[in-house]
Design an enzyme around this catalytic site. Sequence first.
Site, PDB file in Angstrom:
ATOM      1  N   HIS A   9       0.861  -1.196   0.000  1.00  0.00           N
ATOM      2  CA  HIS A   9       0.000   0.000   0.000  1.00  0.00           C
ATOM      3  C   HIS A   9       0.890   1.236   0.000  1.00  0.00           C
ATOM      4  CE1 HIS A   9      -4.155   1.646   1.050  1.00  0.00           C
ATOM      5  NE2 HIS A   9      -3.371   2.715   0.937  1.00  0.00           N
ATOM      6  N   HIS A  21       1.385   4.859  -2.337  1.00  0.00           N
ATOM      7  CA  HIS A  21       0.861   5.716  -3.397  1.00  0.00           C
ATOM      8  C   HIS A  21       1.977   6.463  -4.115  1.00  0.00           C
ATOM      9  CE1 HIS A  21      -3.524   5.522  -2.451  1.00  0.00           C
ATOM     10  NE2 HIS A  21      -3.075   5.210  -1.229  1.00  0.00           N
ATOM     11  N   HIS A  57      -9.799   0.667  -0.766  1.00  0.00           N
ATOM     12  CA  HIS A  57      -9.659   1.490   0.436  1.00  0.00           C
ATOM     13  C   HIS A  57     -10.960   1.391   1.240  1.00  0.00           C
ATOM     14  CE1 HIS A  57      -6.138   3.370  -1.400  1.00  0.00           C
ATOM     15  NE2 HIS A  57      -5.942   4.042  -0.270  1.00  0.00           N
ATOM     16  N   GLU A  82     -10.971   3.198   6.792  1.00  0.00           N
ATOM     17  CA  GLU A  82     -10.018   4.243   7.179  1.00  0.00           C
ATOM     18  C   GLU A  82     -10.799   5.468   7.656  1.00  0.00           C
ATOM     19  OE1 GLU A  82      -6.232   6.766   5.313  1.00  0.00           O
ATOM     20  OE2 GLU A  82      -7.790   5.974   3.973  1.00  0.00           O
ATOM     21  N   ASP A 113       1.622   3.854   3.099  1.00  0.00           N
ATOM     22  CA  ASP A 113       0.560   4.678   2.527  1.00  0.00           C
ATOM     23  C   ASP A 113       1.178   5.791   1.671  1.00  0.00           C
ATOM     24  OD1 ASP A 113      -2.014   5.404   1.913  1.00  0.00           O
ATOM     25  OD2 ASP A 113      -2.390   6.449   3.806  1.00  0.00           O
TER      26      ASP A 113
END
Length: 379
Positions: free
Chosen positions: A24, A26, A212, A215, A312
């Site tokens: 994970h 980005h 996703h 969260e 992330d």
Amino acid sequence: MSAAPEFQLSDGVNLQALPKVSLHDHLDGGLRPATIIELAPAAGVELPADDPDELAEWFVAQSTSGSLVEYLKTFDLTTAVMQTADNLERIAREFVQDLAADGVIYGEIRWAPEQHLAGGLTLDEAVEAVQSGIEQGIDDVESAGGYIRIGQLITAMRHADRALEIAELAVRHRDSGAVGFDIAGAEAGFPPSRHRLAFDYLAAAHFPVTVHAGEADGLDSISGALVDGRALRLGHGVRLAEDIETVRSDAENSYVALGELSQWVKDREIPLELSPTSNLQTGAVQEWGDDLVDHPFDLLYQLGFRVTVNVDNRTMSGTSLTRELALLSDAFGYDLDDIENFQVNAARAAFLPLEDREELVEAILDGFEDAAEGVRSAR
């Protein structure tokens, strides 16, 4: 290549040197501040700082608001310098270099091509530019004597209406770098059910999906990811802990009961892509506290959930996978065996063919055995 700082376990093992898997991560959240500064003038972007260290500090400060919505605003700056093929190629190349410097041997880079068309690129041209950068980065790593393998997770923005188009894009590139599909962006109010046609298409094409969920929204979002999205993994999924109830405690132990959803996720061994620092920054774990020791990561791990450790967005969190593992070790007293478990979990959850996943697991086990042997030899 940029080097990650060294972190050690209590027995002296260098965490940075251990083989790792990043699931994970980005692309638009992992730019080097120095690169942003260099690319900003041509992109017409005004920066809050023109020194790399100061810009890095600005990103972390802006991202530590306790709100996912505010956290996501920092991406306006990074995506602004990612609108040409040359820039996408360079950023992807550096991204791979930085992963390898941190000990990652397999990584999945997720990004949303629809956010990179302002300079005139088509969706396919954007994907091709990122893939070119990835391949250059892999060549750089191999030329330096290292090894890394990378796949793209093609992502659709959940508040937009292009998910089916992006799903088709992902499948179109499945033989040239794309390994999976994701939806990202503001979670609350934009459930996976909005994109059911895209998920139906992906299921029919036998193309892997992560979503996703859990969260910035709760259990309904997680359920939607599994039911409507047919997700094989949960992006974050940390709020699954809301479905775990403490029924009684004594001086030494707490006893819990799992709800139907959490029991399903555990029994099916659905991987959780947990990102500790990011989860604190966005307020995803505010129900339990605001320190890492309050994060339900350890609860989920001790109960047998398939937990994985992720960054992330490295730029926004000022972090690396090595640093995340070190922070967890400090907070919960994890040792080399625990760190190995997290990497094996991630390797088994990778969107790779079974045989490749088995080879990846073996590479993880061999690397950790070498580290353990080094500790034994030093005693």
